[in-house]
Design a protein around this motif. Sequence first.
Motif, short mmCIF file in Angstrom:
data_model
loop_
_atom_site.label_atom_id
_atom_site.label_comp_id
_atom_site.label_asym_id
_atom_site.label_seq_id
_atom_site.Cartn_x
_atom_site.Cartn_y
_atom_site.Cartn_z
N GLY A 231 0.82 -1.20 0.00
CA GLY A 231 0.00 0.00 0.00
C GLY A 231 0.86 1.25 0.00
O GLY A 231 2.08 1.20 0.18
N GLU A 232 0.22 2.39 -0.21
CA GLU A 232 0.95 3.65 -0.22
C GLU A 232 1.38 4.04 1.19
O GLU A 232 0.67 3.77 2.16
N GLN A 233 2.51 4.64 1.29
CA GLN A 233 3.00 5.14 2.57
C GLN A 233 2.37 6.50 2.87
O GLN A 233 2.30 7.36 2.01
N GLY A 234 1.92 6.65 4.10
CA GLY A 234 1.44 7.95 4.55
C GLY A 234 0.00 8.27 4.21
O GLY A 234 -0.49 9.33 4.60
N VAL A 235 -0.70 7.39 3.48
CA VAL A 235 -2.10 7.64 3.14
C VAL A 235 -2.81 6.30 2.98
O VAL A 235 -2.24 5.33 2.49
N LYS A 236 -4.06 6.26 3.42
CA LYS A 236 -4.90 5.10 3.17
C LYS A 236 -5.82 5.41 1.99
O LYS A 236 -6.26 6.55 1.82
N VAL A 237 -6.10 4.37 1.19
CA VAL A 237 -6.80 4.58 -0.07
C VAL A 237 -8.10 3.80 -0.10
O VAL A 237 -8.12 2.58 0.15
N ALA A 238 -9.20 4.51 -0.38
CA ALA A 238 -10.47 3.87 -0.72
C ALA A 238 -10.57 3.84 -2.23
O ALA A 238 -10.18 4.80 -2.91
N LEU A 239 -11.08 2.75 -2.78
CA LEU A 239 -11.09 2.55 -4.23
C LEU A 239 -12.49 2.27 -4.73
O LEU A 239 -13.21 1.45 -4.16
N PHE A 240 -12.86 2.95 -5.81
CA PHE A 240 -14.03 2.58 -6.61
C PHE A 240 -13.51 2.08 -7.94
O PHE A 240 -12.63 2.71 -8.55
N LEU A 241 -14.07 0.97 -8.44
CA LEU A 241 -13.68 0.42 -9.73
C LEU A 241 -14.93 0.08 -10.52
O LEU A 241 -15.73 -0.75 -10.11
N GLY A 242 -15.11 0.75 -11.65
CA GLY A 242 -16.28 0.49 -12.49
C GLY A 242 -16.49 1.64 -13.45
O GLY A 242 -15.70 2.59 -13.51
#
Length: 372
Positions: A185-196
Amino acid sequence: MTQEPLNICLVAPLPPPYGGIAHWTQMMLRHASTVDGVQLAVINTAPTWRSIHANGLMVRAFGGALQLLRDCVRIAKTLSGRRFDAIHLTTSGHLAALRDLAVSYLAGWFGVGLVYHVRFGRIPSLAGGRSLEWRLIRRVMRRAAAVILIDAATFEAVRRAEPRANAVLVPNCVDTDALPRGVPGEQGVKVALFLGWVVPTKGVGELVEAWTRLNPLGWRLDIVGPFDEVYRDALLAGRTAANLRFLGQLPHEEAMKHMAACDLFVLPSYTEGFPNAVVEAMALGRPIIATDVGAIPEMLADGAGVLVKSRDADALAEGLTRVVGDEGLRDRMAGRALEKAHRLYTINVVFRAYEGIWRSVSGVDAMDSMER
């Protein structure tokens, strides 16, 4: 015991444009190439005549009529030039139901059994009604040798409304061997993902509204999928979007890397069948928030995810607040989703079910396949 080889005519879309059924078709072709005794020939039904936002009735009617003619000609030519044991026809409903009926008559004309694969989740609301769409679909179901349904609600609705249909419940699947592993995962940030597809019916408007309202500290929302710039600009009008990115359409392998690295997957669709993106997120051990439509409640049952009401930005914001702020909850959901996906939804399990149906329809070693 050596089985007779199966030749299956698969009537389904291939990319472009990219979508859930098109991805499923690619997955079927890839897996069939590793299975002895099964050969798939695809007739591509992808709608190449319109953009993702060209959904006006006249555009759909005119383009759909041309595609109906094109698809039927292709199918007739294919069936006249080669012997098939079964036709596997996928459908997403709407105007495609006209094509489906035409294909059912072509199957009868050439003496090939039809497997009708319903790939959308609106049947419970259609069944028993008097809409033209339902009347066409019901007629195809009657003519088909088998009808594959992807969620329990649809299965029960068809059993009640059309008991003469040979209905079989088979979920969608995921090729776990093709998924990326060990993506950091990315360092320093959490990521929410939408795919579509970035269209209103995928709930993107509600997602952007809820996300920009919450503006969660230390998080970013990545939206992956084809979009129209005018629609994107309208979504962002008057909103601060420092922690939101539109990444556009990515190759599936690249999109899966984003999913494998994300900290939360979100799918707030208005309607779904059995969404590939959700089962892929499950197989990758991602925590999931999704709307309570189609097969999603079954998929995320028993704590495998969080369900929210569709078309409701407030409900989505509440779900996001709950999950973003609770790492323990995310970990528990992810573990349950991972176990469930590998137990129920792998391509090996589901493809064997398809093969059993094909052999039953064609009469080629039917009992032997169903017993394996």
